[in-house]
Write an enzyme that holds these catalytic residues in place. Structure first.
Site, PDB file in Angstrom:
ATOM      1  NE  ARG A 286      -2.807   0.609   3.346  1.00  0.00           N
ATOM      2  CZ  ARG A 286      -1.971   0.946   4.320  1.00  0.00           C
ATOM      3  NH1 ARG A 286      -1.214   2.023   4.211  1.00  0.00           N
ATOM      4  NH2 ARG A 286      -1.866   0.204   5.388  1.00  0.00           N
TER       5      ARG A 286
ATOM      6  CE1 TYR B 177     -16.028   9.038 -16.753  1.00  0.00           C
ATOM      7  CE2 TYR B 177     -15.661   9.229 -14.405  1.00  0.00           C
ATOM      8  CZ  TYR B 177     -15.953   8.460 -15.516  1.00  0.00           C
ATOM      9  OH  TYR B 177     -16.162   7.121 -15.363  1.00  0.00           O
TER      10      TYR B 177
ATOM     11  CG  ASP C  46      -9.355  14.143 -16.406  1.00  0.00           C
ATOM     12  OD1 ASP C  46      -8.730  13.506 -17.272  1.00  0.00           O
ATOM     13  OD2 ASP C  46     -10.276  13.650 -15.718  1.00  0.00           O
TER      14      ASP C  46
ATOM     15  CE  LYS D  63     -12.566   5.677 -18.663  1.00  0.00           C
ATOM     16  NZ  LYS D  63     -12.835   7.053 -18.263  1.00  0.00           N
TER      17      LYS D  63
HETATM   18  C1  PLP Z   1     -13.012   7.636 -17.020  1.00  0.00           C
HETATM   19  C2  PLP Z   1     -12.604   9.003 -16.663  1.00  0.00           C
HETATM   20  C3  PLP Z   1     -12.288   9.336 -15.342  1.00  0.00           C
HETATM   21  C4  PLP Z   1     -12.369   8.341 -14.222  1.00  0.00           C
HETATM   22  O1  PLP Z   1     -11.465   7.297 -14.418  1.00  0.00           O
HETATM   23  P1  PLP Z   1     -11.722   5.834 -13.790  1.00  0.00           P
HETATM   24  O2  PLP Z   1     -10.439   5.131 -14.109  1.00  0.00           O
HETATM   25  O3  PLP Z   1     -12.916   5.278 -14.486  1.00  0.00           O
HETATM   26  O4  PLP Z   1     -11.958   6.035 -12.335  1.00  0.00           O
HETATM   27  C5  PLP Z   1     -11.892  10.635 -15.066  1.00  0.00           C
HETATM   28  N1  PLP Z   1     -11.821  11.555 -16.041  1.00  0.00           N
HETATM   29  C6  PLP Z   1     -12.132  11.278 -17.326  1.00  0.00           C
HETATM   30  C7  PLP Z   1     -12.023  12.340 -18.345  1.00  0.00           C
HETATM   31  C8  PLP Z   1     -12.534   9.995 -17.680  1.00  0.00           C
HETATM   32  O5  PLP Z   1     -12.840   9.719 -18.956  1.00  0.00           O
END
Ligand code: PLP
Length: 393
Positions: free
Chosen positions: A55, A108, A180, A205
């Site tokens: 962790r 998101y 992001d 993603k």
């Molecule tokens: C999917 C996504 C998230 C969250 O990511 P997870 O891995 O699903 O928790 C945050 N920001 C954007 C732009 C996303 O497409």
């Protein structure tokens, strides 16, 4: 009396080898044995490098973080258990009660939920503003604004934020800018190099790319901020699993190739879809008819990524026919897989919005978002002709 079987509980040494494995070793151990209390001291005091408990950190996470650091041009980034864990670590690590945060109004879905529901419970004020409109962001700034969170390209209307304008606005006010960068990736834009303070990724993603990894990444330009966020990640327990880190690190070997192919496919497919009967609108930042095309040209320099949206007529019935017409096009609420996936914001990510909000950002029953994959472009052209043809009945 039966003979006792050999003792299988005592651990034995891993076989030694003068040569080393070429592939990255996967280290699933949650705990590390030391020889002496003195050696533990050396590690905890930072005189020697070593792992103690996974962790707190493990080799597969460290290796993966280092590679994404290189892509984003930073050091000290942190890998955590999901993209949302990355967003959470940033908020929990860098904000305190009484602070105010501004978020883009098309973040998101779960990031919006954090802004609207969870942060206010912690005594943090939040507001949302349009990140394509610098005057809207400026108007949202309060004396206690500490951080602005935007996405380079927003979901699902693929709007391009005024990243450079917002960075310039915040620079002299001591406001942190967090970007992001999940949709565009560092292959299109590196927000820290533009002057942002923090960059975030959902590795789940495009970087992971195979729909089998759930991880996130967050990095700040300033080392002290990374130390804060790492402390939160380890203390709250947001660490990602070694296996996921191993898979993601493996995926990075082909990341640039996958990205290039998906991006080239998206550009070609956007033009193809725009020419099909029954299509009302196509949204792709590389097209001249996109509302943010000029900004996309300046910010992304030709790297328009793999996401596009389009609108067909015919309401829910047409949407049902379209989604199910081609089994090879997975109808699934995610993005960034090697295979092309389709999503329908009205019935998934944006279903909780009021009809007025949905109309304001342009979401209707005929609105589809496409995460374009790396298939042969001719196959994709044919698939979308079939799917969009099916929508027309
Ligand atoms: C999917 C996504 C998230 C969250 O990511 P997870 O891995 O699903 O928790 C945050 N920001 C954007 C732009 C996303 O497409």
């Amino acid at each position: 009396m039966a003979r006792k079987p050999p003792n299988m509980v005592r651990r034995v040494a891993f076989p030694e080898s003068l040569s080393r494995p070429v592939a990255t070793p996967l280290q699933p151990s949650i705990v590390y044995a030391s020889r002496t209390p003195d050696e533990l001291d050396d590690q905890y005091e930072g005189r020697e490098k070593g792992f103690t408990y996974s962790r707190e950190g493990h080799p597969n996470a460290e290796l993966l973080a280092g590679k994404i650091d290189q892509l984003e041009g930073v050091t000290g980034g942190i890998v955590v258990s999901s993209g949302m864990a990355a967003v959470s670590v940033m908020f929990l690590g860098l904000l305190r009660a009484g602070d105010h945060v501004i978020g883009g109004n098309q973040l998101y879905g779960r990031s919006l939920r954090l802004m609207n529901e969870e942060l206010p419970r912690q005594g943090i004020e939040t507001s949302l503003a349009d990140p394509t409109d610098i005057s809207a962001i400026a108007a949202a700034i309060r004396p206690n604004t500490r951080l602005i969170l935007i996405e380079t390209v927003s979901n699902p209307t693929i709007r391009v934020a005024d990243v450079e304008g917002i960075i310039a606005l915040a620079r002299d006010r001591g406001i942190l800018i967090a970007v992001d960068n999940t949709f565009t990736t560092p292959l299109a834009v590196q927000p820290l190099r533009l002057g942002a303070d923090i960059v975030i990724h959902s590795i789940s993603k495009l970087m992971g790319g195979h729909s089998d990894v759930m991880l996130g990444y967050v990095a700040a330009r300033e080392a002290a901020l990374n130390t804060r966020m790492e402390s939160v990640a380890v203390t709250y327990g947001f660490t990602g699993s070694p296996f996921d880190c191993w898979l993601a690190e493996r995926g990075l070997f082909t990341f640039a190739l996958r990205y290039q192919q998906a991006e080239a496919n998206a550009a070609a497919l956007a033009d193809h879809i725009a020419g099909l009967p029954g299509v009302e609108r196509v949204l792709y930042p590389g097209r001249g008819d996109h509302p943010d095309h000029n900004r996309a040209v300046a910010l992304l320099a030709g790297r328009y990524a793999n996401m596009l949206s389009f609108v067909v007529s015919g309401g829910r019935a047409a949407a049902n026919r379209l989604a199910s017409a081609v089994p090879g096009l997975a109808f699934a609420p995610t993005l960034g897989d090697v295979g092309t996936t389709l999503s329908h914001p009205m019935s998934s990510s944006h279903r909780a919005l009021s009809p007025e909000e949905q109309a304001r950002i342009g979401i209707s029953e005929g609105f589809f978002r496409v995460s374009v994959g790396i298939e042969d472009i001719d196959l994709l052209r044919a698939d979308f002709e079939t799917a969009i043809g099916a929508a027309r009945g």
